[in-house]
Design a protein around this motif. Sequence first.
Motif, PDB file in Angstrom:
ATOM      1  N   LEU A 245       0.821  -1.224   0.000  1.00 17.45           N
ATOM      2  CA  LEU A 245       0.000   0.000   0.000  1.00 17.45           C
ATOM      3  C   LEU A 245       0.851   1.268   0.000  1.00 17.45           C
ATOM      4  N   ARG A 274      -1.691  -0.387   8.785  1.00 16.62           N
ATOM      5  CA  ARG A 274      -1.840   0.978   9.293  1.00 16.62           C
ATOM      6  C   ARG A 274      -2.042   2.031   8.216  1.00 16.62           C
ATOM      7  N   ASN A 275      -1.819   1.668   6.972  1.00 15.90           N
ATOM      8  CA  ASN A 275      -1.799   2.706   5.934  1.00 15.90           C
ATOM      9  C   ASN A 275      -2.954   2.580   4.936  1.00 15.90           C
ATOM     10  N   LEU A 276      -4.114   2.181   5.455  1.00 18.97           N
ATOM     11  CA  LEU A 276      -5.277   2.064   4.568  1.00 18.97           C
ATOM     12  C   LEU A 276      -5.688   3.411   3.987  1.00 18.97           C
ATOM     13  N   LEU A 277      -5.245   4.482   4.620  1.00 23.02           N
ATOM     14  CA  LEU A 277      -5.544   5.813   4.074  1.00 23.02           C
ATOM     15  C   LEU A 277      -5.009   5.951   2.643  1.00 23.02           C
ATOM     16  N   ASN A 278      -3.945   5.223   2.350  1.00 26.14           N
ATOM     17  CA  ASN A 278      -3.407   5.272   0.980  1.00 26.14           C
ATOM     18  C   ASN A 278      -4.435   4.788  -0.044  1.00 26.14           C
ATOM     19  N   ILE A 279      -5.344   3.936   0.389  1.00 24.65           N
ATOM     20  CA  ILE A 279      -6.393   3.442  -0.515  1.00 24.65           C
ATOM     21  C   ILE A 279      -7.276   4.596  -0.972  1.00 24.65           C
ATOM     22  N   VAL A 280      -7.468   5.565  -0.081  1.00 29.58           N
ATOM     23  CA  VAL A 280      -8.269   6.732  -0.444  1.00 29.58           C
ATOM     24  C   VAL A 280      -7.523   7.557  -1.491  1.00 29.58           C
ATOM     25  N   GLY A 281      -6.319   7.988  -1.108  1.00 26.04           N
ATOM     26  CA  GLY A 281      -5.581   8.909  -1.971  1.00 26.04           C
ATOM     27  C   GLY A 281      -5.248   8.322  -3.326  1.00 26.04           C
ATOM     28  N   LYS A 282      -4.949   7.023  -3.342  1.00 27.47           N
ATOM     29  CA  LYS A 282      -4.605   6.381  -4.617  1.00 27.47           C
ATOM     30  C   LYS A 282      -5.836   5.760  -5.284  1.00 27.47           C
TER      31      LYS A 282
ATOM     32  N   GLY B  68      -0.732   8.883   2.108  1.00 27.69           N
ATOM     33  CA  GLY B  68      -2.081   8.955   2.653  1.00 27.69           C
ATOM     34  C   GLY B  68      -3.051   9.401   1.584  1.00 27.69           C
ATOM     35  N   LEU B  69      -3.406  10.672   1.605  1.00 27.88           N
ATOM     36  CA  LEU B  69      -4.307  11.163   0.572  1.00 27.88           C
ATOM     37  C   LEU B  69      -3.571  11.461  -0.740  1.00 27.88           C
ATOM     38  N   PHE B  70      -2.251  11.484  -0.697  1.00 21.42           N
ATOM     39  CA  PHE B  70      -1.450  11.706  -1.906  1.00 21.42           C
ATOM     40  C   PHE B  70      -1.893  12.954  -2.670  1.00 21.42           C
ATOM     41  N   MET B 259     -10.564   9.513   6.158  1.00 17.80           N
ATOM     42  CA  MET B 259     -10.314   8.864   7.448  1.00 17.80           C
ATOM     43  C   MET B 259      -9.945   9.933   8.459  1.00 17.80           C
ATOM     44  N   ASP B 271      -3.916   3.646  13.400  1.00 21.31           N
ATOM     45  CA  ASP B 271      -4.473   2.397  13.898  1.00 21.31           C
ATOM     46  C   ASP B 271      -4.313   1.303  12.842  1.00 21.31           C
TER      47      ASP B 271
END
Lengths: 349, 349
Positions: A245, A274-282, B68-70, B259, B271
């Motif tokens: 991710l 911990r880095n699921l936020l990358n799923i949003v941005g990418k 993150g949000l990139f 998030m 988290d």
Amino acid sequence: MGDLVENKEWYVAAYCPEGVPTSDHLKLRTVSLSLASDSIPDNHLAVETLLLSVDPFLRGTITGTVEGLFISQFQLDQVLTTFAVVRVIRSKDSKYSVGDLLLNGYGLVAEYSIVPSSHIIRKIDTSNGISLSDYLGSLGVPGFAAWLGIEVLGDPKPGSNVFISAASGAVGMNAGQLAKIRGCRVIGSTGSDDKVNLIKEQFGYDDGFNYNTESDFDAALSKYFPDGIDVYLDNVGGKMLEAVLNHVNMNARIPLCGMISQYNKVWTERDGVRNLLNIVGKEVRMEGFMIKSYLHRFGDFVKYIEGYLQEGKIKPKSKINIGIESFLESLNSIFSSSNIGKVVVQVKT
Amino acid sequence: MGDLVENKEWYVAAYCPEGVPTSDHLKLRTVSLSLASDSIPDNHLAVETLLLSVDPFLRGTITGTVEGLFISQFQLDQVLTTFAVVRVIRSKDSKYSVGDLLLNGYGLVAEYSIVPSSHIIRKIDTSNGISLSDYLGSLGVPGFAAWLGIEVLGDPKPGSNVFISAASGAVGMNAGQLAKIRGCRVIGSTGSDDKVNLIKEQFGYDDGFNYNTESDFDAALSKYFPDGIDVYLDNVGGKMLEAVLNHVNMNARIPLCGMISQYNKVWTERDGVRNLLNIVGKEVRMEGFMIKSYLHRFGDFVKYIEGYLQEGKIKPKSKINIGIESFLESLNSIFSSSNIGKVVVQVKT
């Protein structure tokens, strides 16, 4: 063949919520089974088992808790089932004759069984040069999972950067070859230098790395994916998924096929990502799949794969363990990093 | 209006990798700006700012790291931009006249600016009874995000069980109402009992819970979703997302909109979500999205929402803070659990 056979079968003696299943959990017993004609209901077949498919998802059927893979649990004392190549001994279904070789989707992990013909997925024609064990590998559960992961869900374009974990395993070896057929750049991770060589030399991967020696996954992915990852077929979960991710490209797809690094742990002990936020941005699409929901596509899959197998464009590899006694050991071998290719138990020839 | 104005503007003085941005990071300064005709290039407009949209994604533009949000980072000393309602003072584009109210997709966080007309998303017609602030709310960034999450990615069926976190926030309040229009059962989580009442009474949620008092999320979701969750619009990430994954139904969809619980932490401190294996077994599709990739759908969105707003079937709610000086405080208010609805800074009337 007498009417009464002594039948060896593996059954669930106790659930195994975490760790590796042992002979406390799965036991072999011998029972008498009547194969007499009047013991076989209409539309049923008496069969002998030739080959049993040994697949990671079986681990999820004996935890005693329904979570994670959410597969129905075998009951205590129940005999396990798996994909199997069987031969018909007696038939009460006009579609099948004695001697027919069949792929059974719910094959009992036993030497003999009486099966409803509705469990039969297909007849096996041995004239096409395809090995029987490949019906459980490239043409069975792991091949189907690989096909779904690459062809249906991952859908990489020619030139896409594809990453496959557990690359020398039964799913990974097929998935890598399918992605190469699509013209992708394919990198795999696996558990030894020998297996890295194998995926490059036998399965056509462009490159690969040994996750035991290149254990800084983030650094490894930076090295092997300077242009980022477009499709990741995840077979392991945990820390490798987290590292991926950090390297995904926009609109990357991550078909989640399984998470072999996580099966032997209760969920609260599993690795947190911990880095699921990358799923949003990418804008990544991560999607889990189970083959049972796609059985309507099994025919498409078989048609696609058989030709490539016969042309040698997909090269299968199996580890065949002899004797039904080897079933437990075979199951556990999938969870060790020494495993290569499809694991099959040969019960009879 | 003289040719030279004293112009207050918020700029990035220092990046803020973690924690809440302070006046060390974002500073207000006053600069002189010429609005003289020869200072305005062709196809540009001189505008005064009426309203500024305050959105969580802005937090991701000043971390100084691209993860993150990139989102592209503002440069140091650069003035922030956001969606804004502006009024034309001088025009060098025949499509726009002095006095026109416009929605600017890259509005400078400043009292005045000279903008290329390519940044203008639409003209605003005040005759339809829709409040100006709603062009930044239900018809702006958060409304568009809600529409994408529910209508495009979540796509719940009538009767589906829909869960929305940050339910009283700018995205959540719109998303809940859109899901109700679709005939779903909609439950929200929010940060106070008052806000639980608000989402039920004003936004039509079927029920909701206060995550500060019902802090065992797993128990709360068992209680509010006895039949499981079909669609979860995630606005918070972290522990709530983990809890949801223990309650998802087969083929559940989880559009990841943002998030907000995770933005103020560096990624290694976020988290960890431990139960991603459930995504496999439940065949969940989790998909991140950013509105910038869907701007070709903005017209469809506006057409869909405007009617419901005029009919009163979507009830908006805004918190309007007065004066450009309030921008930093307004941004931080989104990250406190006291926030309700869309936060807007009113620069001029």
